[in-house]
Design a protein around this motif. Structure first.
Motif, short mmCIF file in Angstrom:
data_model
loop_
_atom_site.label_atom_id
_atom_site.label_comp_id
_atom_site.label_asym_id
_atom_site.label_seq_id
_atom_site.Cartn_x
_atom_site.Cartn_y
_atom_site.Cartn_z
N SER A 157 0.84 -1.19 0.00
CA SER A 157 0.00 0.00 0.00
C SER A 157 0.88 1.25 0.00
N LEU A 158 0.48 2.24 -0.77
CA LEU A 158 1.19 3.51 -0.79
C LEU A 158 0.57 4.51 0.18
N GLY A 159 -0.30 4.05 1.03
CA GLY A 159 -0.92 4.90 2.05
C GLY A 159 -2.42 4.80 2.00
N MET A 160 -3.04 5.02 3.14
CA MET A 160 -4.48 4.87 3.26
C MET A 160 -5.24 5.85 2.37
N PHE A 161 -4.71 7.04 2.19
CA PHE A 161 -5.45 8.07 1.46
C PHE A 161 -5.09 8.15 -0.02
N THR A 162 -4.12 7.36 -0.49
CA THR A 162 -3.73 7.42 -1.90
C THR A 162 -4.58 6.54 -2.79
N MET A 163 -5.12 5.47 -2.27
CA MET A 163 -5.89 4.49 -3.04
C MET A 163 -5.05 3.85 -4.15
N LYS A 164 -3.72 3.82 -3.94
CA LYS A 164 -2.82 3.20 -4.91
C LYS A 164 -1.96 2.17 -4.20
N ASP A 165 -1.68 1.08 -4.89
CA ASP A 165 -0.84 0.02 -4.37
C ASP A 165 0.23 -0.33 -5.38
N ILE A 166 1.35 -0.82 -4.91
CA ILE A 166 2.34 -1.42 -5.80
C ILE A 166 2.07 -2.91 -5.79
N LYS A 167 1.73 -3.44 -6.94
CA LYS A 167 1.47 -4.88 -7.08
C LYS A 167 2.74 -5.55 -7.60
N LEU A 168 3.10 -6.65 -7.00
CA LEU A 168 4.26 -7.44 -7.41
C LEU A 168 3.75 -8.75 -7.99
N ASN A 169 4.10 -9.01 -9.24
CA ASN A 169 3.65 -10.21 -9.94
C ASN A 169 4.84 -11.00 -10.47
N HIS A 170 4.64 -12.29 -10.62
CA HIS A 170 5.67 -13.10 -11.26
C HIS A 170 5.13 -13.63 -12.59
N SER B 166 4.31 -2.86 -10.43
CA SER B 166 3.59 -1.78 -11.10
C SER B 166 2.57 -1.19 -10.14
N VAL B 167 2.26 0.06 -10.35
CA VAL B 167 1.30 0.76 -9.49
C VAL B 167 -0.10 0.54 -10.05
N GLU B 168 -1.03 0.20 -9.16
CA GLU B 168 -2.42 0.07 -9.54
C GLU B 168 -3.24 0.98 -8.64
N ALA B 169 -4.14 1.73 -9.26
CA ALA B 169 -4.96 2.69 -8.52
C ALA B 169 -6.38 2.16 -8.42
N ASP B 170 -6.84 1.94 -7.18
CA ASP B 170 -8.22 1.53 -6.97
C ASP B 170 -9.15 2.68 -7.32
#
Length: 154
Positions: free
Chosen positions: A26-39, A54-58
């Motif tokens: 999570s990039l923070g509670m108020f950003t609504m963006k996460d860094i997703k790690l995939n293989h 990669s960054v994904e924005a909810d």
């Protein structure tokens, strides 16, 4: 009670949709963006595994274009595998993920550097962002594998 069971079943179904995800930061509670790690295991050269961040924005119509990639040899790489890949200068797309409802996607392309006997994996966005196309590169040398040729064929 039925509504609760339905929501739990739906959440379990949706969480199973992305089975290549290995991390979520999570990039923070108020950003609504996460860094997703995939293989990603290369579909042809199965001895190569790439990890992509990669960054994904909810709740957004478009995810940011930034991504990072790191690929390593995680198994055997054979001459037969190399014989079955596209050896053109543009290589071939081995992974594609939608990043927007507006036709933006992230792609990973495998390109073979014959002279240096190295597989290159290029992660890139298909839509220009802030004046530039975002991209990241990782390489996997064939040195030490059965696929390595001391005098590569041109």
């Amino acid at each position: 009670m039925k509504k609760i069971l339905f929501v739990v079943a739906l959440a379990a179904t949706l969480s199973g949709c992305d089975n290549d995800e290995v991390g979520d930061v999570s990039l923070g509670m108020f950003t609504m963006k996460d860094i997703k790690l995939n293989h990603l295991v290369d579909p042809v050269v199965s001895g190569v595994t790439c990890h992509v961040a990669s960054v994904e924005a909810d709740l957004s119509f478009s995810d940011p274009s930034d991504s990072a990639i790191s690929c390593r040899q995680t198994g055997e790489i054979t001459p037969e595998m190399i014989a079955n890949i596209d050896k053109s200068a543009s290589g071939e797309v081995v992974f594609r993920k939608s990043k927007s409802i507006f036709f933006k996607s992230m792609k990973i392309r495998r390109i073979f550097d014959v002279k240096n006997q190295t597989l290159m994996y290029l992660s890139y966005s298909t839509k220009e962002t802030s004046g530039s196309f975002k991209h990241s590169l990782s390489t996997v040398p064939l040195w030490g594998t059965k696929a390595y040729q001391s005098q590569p064929q041109q």
